[in-house]
Design a protein around this motif. Structure first.
Motif, PDB file in Angstrom:
ATOM      1  N   LEU A 153     -15.681  -5.105   9.707  1.00  0.00           N
ATOM      2  CA  LEU A 153     -13.445  -5.283   9.789  1.00  0.00           C
ATOM      3  C   LEU A 153     -13.529  -4.723  11.084  1.00  0.00           C
ATOM      4  CD1 LEU A 153     -12.339  -4.963   6.600  1.00  0.00           C
ATOM      5  CD2 LEU A 153     -12.656  -6.974   7.841  1.00  0.00           C
ATOM      6  N   LYS A 154     -14.778  -3.929  11.582  1.00  0.00           N
ATOM      7  CA  LYS A 154     -14.452  -3.440  13.074  1.00  0.00           C
ATOM      8  C   LYS A 154     -14.053  -3.783  14.196  1.00  0.00           C
ATOM      9  CE  LYS A 154     -15.993   0.966  15.344  1.00  0.00           C
ATOM     10  NZ  LYS A 154     -17.628   1.700  15.909  1.00  0.00           N
ATOM     11  N   PRO A 155     -13.056  -4.389  15.505  1.00  0.00           N
ATOM     12  CA  PRO A 155     -12.643  -4.564  16.131  1.00  0.00           C
ATOM     13  C   PRO A 155     -14.209  -4.578  17.322  1.00  0.00           C
ATOM     14  CG  PRO A 155     -11.393  -3.406  16.125  1.00  0.00           C
ATOM     15  CD  PRO A 155     -12.468  -3.122  14.758  1.00  0.00           C
ATOM     16  N   ALA A 208      -2.737  -0.953   6.578  1.00  0.00           N
ATOM     17  CA  ALA A 208      -2.182  -1.198   8.033  1.00  0.00           C
ATOM     18  C   ALA A 208      -3.208  -1.748   8.445  1.00  0.00           C
ATOM     19  CB  ALA A 208      -2.747   0.273   8.942  1.00  0.00           C
ATOM     20  N   LEU A 209      -3.424  -2.567   9.708  1.00  0.00           N
ATOM     21  CA  LEU A 209      -4.502  -3.906   9.924  1.00  0.00           C
ATOM     22  C   LEU A 209      -5.405  -3.164  10.834  1.00  0.00           C
ATOM     23  CD1 LEU A 209      -4.255  -6.616  11.595  1.00  0.00           C
ATOM     24  CD2 LEU A 209      -3.845  -6.123  13.878  1.00  0.00           C
ATOM     25  N   LEU A 210      -5.220  -2.034  11.055  1.00  0.00           N
ATOM     26  CA  LEU A 210      -6.314  -0.875  11.754  1.00  0.00           C
ATOM     27  C   LEU A 210      -6.387   0.294  11.884  1.00  0.00           C
ATOM     28  CD1 LEU A 210      -6.411  -2.789  15.508  1.00  0.00           C
ATOM     29  CD2 LEU A 210      -7.805  -3.191  13.952  1.00  0.00           C
ATOM     30  N   LEU A 211      -6.992   0.511  10.773  1.00  0.00           N
ATOM     31  CA  LEU A 211      -7.842   1.598  10.153  1.00  0.00           C
ATOM     32  C   LEU A 211      -9.359   2.424  10.815  1.00  0.00           C
ATOM     33  CD1 LEU A 211      -5.544   3.752   9.172  1.00  0.00           C
ATOM     34  CD2 LEU A 211      -6.613   2.527   6.457  1.00  0.00           C
ATOM     35  N   GLY A 212      -9.753   3.326  10.674  1.00  0.00           N
ATOM     36  CA  GLY A 212     -11.533   4.144  11.339  1.00  0.00           C
ATOM     37  C   GLY A 212     -12.095   3.872  10.092  1.00  0.00           C
TER      38      GLY A 212
END
Length: 278
Positions: free
Chosen positions: A73-75, A60-64
């Motif tokens: 990698l955190k946005p 997945a593109l974003l994953l907590g």
């Protein structure tokens, strides 16, 4: 420790969709495959029997939980450039263990975690992640050398508690009581409550809107029984999944396309393969 003797006759190698088809009925997510699947198999060389199948996928593109493990990698203050490069970096450096299933004849022998470890090396990526609800009951991921992220509550926990309190009088985690309260209502009330439950579940469940369920709507949940819908709703609200990450110690090395399963035992799970790679 006494080791299951047939492990010495098993190899891990690239597999096919046909291998998955032979064992997929034993997996609790039997009918669905993750995105961009790649198949690996564990085979008994003396009989050619398929012992286990592992399916890896894109991530997945974003994953907590991933951001807990890899904070860079955190946005945050993303630019157009970083937003474009994040998917490229993830596809180049990460894969996910999407499915793993072992034949009933060989369960409990240590096949799964050994195979997972070797597949992570053979994938050739820097990281392999796993997101699993079953790891709560069987720590096969840590045996394979994965490091777990801190546990998080389900994303729908707060909203779910509020919804259940507003919709039902019984304890929200009591499946039998919730089911009984639902089906005991007069038909118009039952139909309204059932619709509300289905809409909340569909709105918060990514599973019902991705993969083979892509394009489906809340109306497609009508095929679920009341009890099944309540079970999935409670899992959505109260369940949690384990996120774990494996960093490939053989990155950049020449890993053979076929490995004996017991190659796992020749070094620590997070150390390079001692004799089979160059």
């Amino acid at each position: 420790n006494v080791r299951f003797s047939l492990l010495a006759d098993m190899v891990v190698e690239p597999g096919t969709k046909e291998d998955w088809d032979k064992l997929h009925h034993l997996h609790y997510k039997a009918e669905n495959l993750p995105p961009a699947p790649k198949f690996w198999r564990c085979r008994l060389t003396t009989t050619n029997d398929i012992v286990a199948v592992c399916v890896t996928s894109s991530v997945a593109l974003l994953l907590g939980p991933r951001h807990d493990m890899l904070p860079k990698l955190k946005p945050g203050n993303d630019t157009t450039l970083t937003n474009k490069h994040r998917p490229a970096w993830l596809n180049a450096n990460m894969r996910r263990i999407g499915r793993i299933v072992t034949s009933t004849m060989y369960r409990g022998t240590g096949v799964s975690y050994r195979m997972m470890n070797l597949v992570c090396r053979m994938e050739g990526k820097r990281y392999v992640e796993i997101v699993s609800s079953m790891a709560k009951y069987n720590p096969f991921d840590t045996k394979a050398g994965f490091v777990r992220a801190p546990l998080r509550r389900a994303a729908a926990y707060e909203a779910g508690l509020k919804f259940m309190a507003e919709t039902f009088e019984c304890h929200p985690a009591d499946r039998v009581a919730v089911h009984q309260e639902l089906i005991s209502q007069p038909k118009p009330v039952y139909e309204r409550l059932r619709r509300q439950v289905a809409e909340f579940y569909y709105r918060h469940s990514s599973r019902e809107k991705t993969g083979q369920n892509l394009g489906k709507t809340v109306d497609d949940l009508a095929s679920m029984s009341d009890l099944e819908l309540i079970r999935e709703l409670q899992q959505l609200i109260f369940g949690y999944t384990v996120y774990a990450l494996y960093e490939n110690p053989d990155l950049g090395r020449n890993v053979p396309k076929q490995l004996p399963l017991l190659a796992f035992d020749e070094q620590a799970p997070d150390q390079p393969l001692e004799r089979l790679c160059s």
